[in-house]
Enzyme design. Structure first.
Site, short mmCIF file in Angstrom:
data_model
loop_
_atom_site.label_atom_id
_atom_site.label_comp_id
_atom_site.label_asym_id
_atom_site.label_seq_id
_atom_site.Cartn_x
_atom_site.Cartn_y
_atom_site.Cartn_z
N GLN A 1 37.48 -16.12 74.39
CA GLN A 1 37.53 -16.11 72.93
C GLN A 1 36.12 -16.28 72.36
O GLN A 1 35.74 -17.37 71.94
CB GLN A 1 38.44 -17.26 72.46
CG GLN A 1 38.75 -17.26 71.00
CD GLN A 1 39.78 -16.23 70.63
OE1 GLN A 1 40.78 -16.09 71.31
NE2 GLN A 1 39.54 -15.52 69.55
N PHE A 2 35.35 -15.19 72.33
CA PHE A 2 33.97 -15.28 71.84
C PHE A 2 33.93 -15.70 70.37
O PHE A 2 32.94 -16.26 69.91
CB PHE A 2 33.21 -13.97 72.06
CG PHE A 2 33.60 -12.85 71.14
CD1 PHE A 2 32.93 -12.66 69.95
CD2 PHE A 2 34.64 -11.99 71.46
CE1 PHE A 2 33.28 -11.63 69.09
CE2 PHE A 2 35.00 -10.96 70.63
CZ PHE A 2 34.32 -10.77 69.43
N THR A 3 35.01 -15.47 69.62
CA THR A 3 35.00 -15.80 68.19
C THR A 3 34.95 -17.32 67.94
O THR A 3 34.72 -17.73 66.80
CB THR A 3 36.21 -15.20 67.47
OG1 THR A 3 37.41 -15.71 68.03
CG2 THR A 3 36.19 -13.67 67.56
#
Length: 142
Positions: A76-78
């Site tokens: 989950q890079f966000t």
């Protein structure tokens, strides 16, 4: 490294409509990797997640760790999205895939968790139990 940890009664990940991983009662972990993270950070944070006492003991108190329950980890890079300027998040704090993917796999292996497909457009379905949701961070040992 950031881990958004959710106690779930069930969770699954789909890619192109196909279930690629699913769990029953346990933990869903959304994992973000930043620049400077390394194997030691991934191992340390996975061990912390495994040791979190967020499950009910015999008296109904949140006092039990993951134990034999299942875990599911989704990249989950966000989690490193920066919204301080304007309305479009900046993701410059997120590590690039060639750095993040191996650390995601190390974290997942250390936790003994199922996983989504790194970099894929995933649909994550979950039933948050409690709800219990915690944000854990490991800023390189700090």
């Amino acid at each position: 490294m950031r881990a958004l940890v959710q106690r779930v009664s069930r969770a699954e990940v789909r890619v192109d409509g196909v279930v690629v991983a699913g769990i029953g009662p346990g933990l869903l972990v959304l994992l973000g990797v930043t620049h400077g993270d390394d194997e030691a950070v991934a191992v340390r944070l996975a061990r912390k997640v495994r040791a979190l006492r967020v499950f009910a003991d015999a008296e109904g108190r949140m006092n039990e760790p993951l134990g034999d329950r299942e875990a599911l980890v989704v990249s989950q890079f966000t989690l490193y999205g920066d919204t301080r300027k304007g309305n479009r998040p900046s993701y410059v704090a997120a590590a690039p895939g060639e750095i993040a993917e191996p650390l995601y796999e190390i974290f997942r292996a250390e936790l003994g968790a199922a996983g989504g497909i790194f970099g894929a457009d995933m649909a994550v379905e979950l039933v948050n139990d409690g709800p219990v949701t915690l944000l854990l961070e490991d800023e390189h040992g700090r």
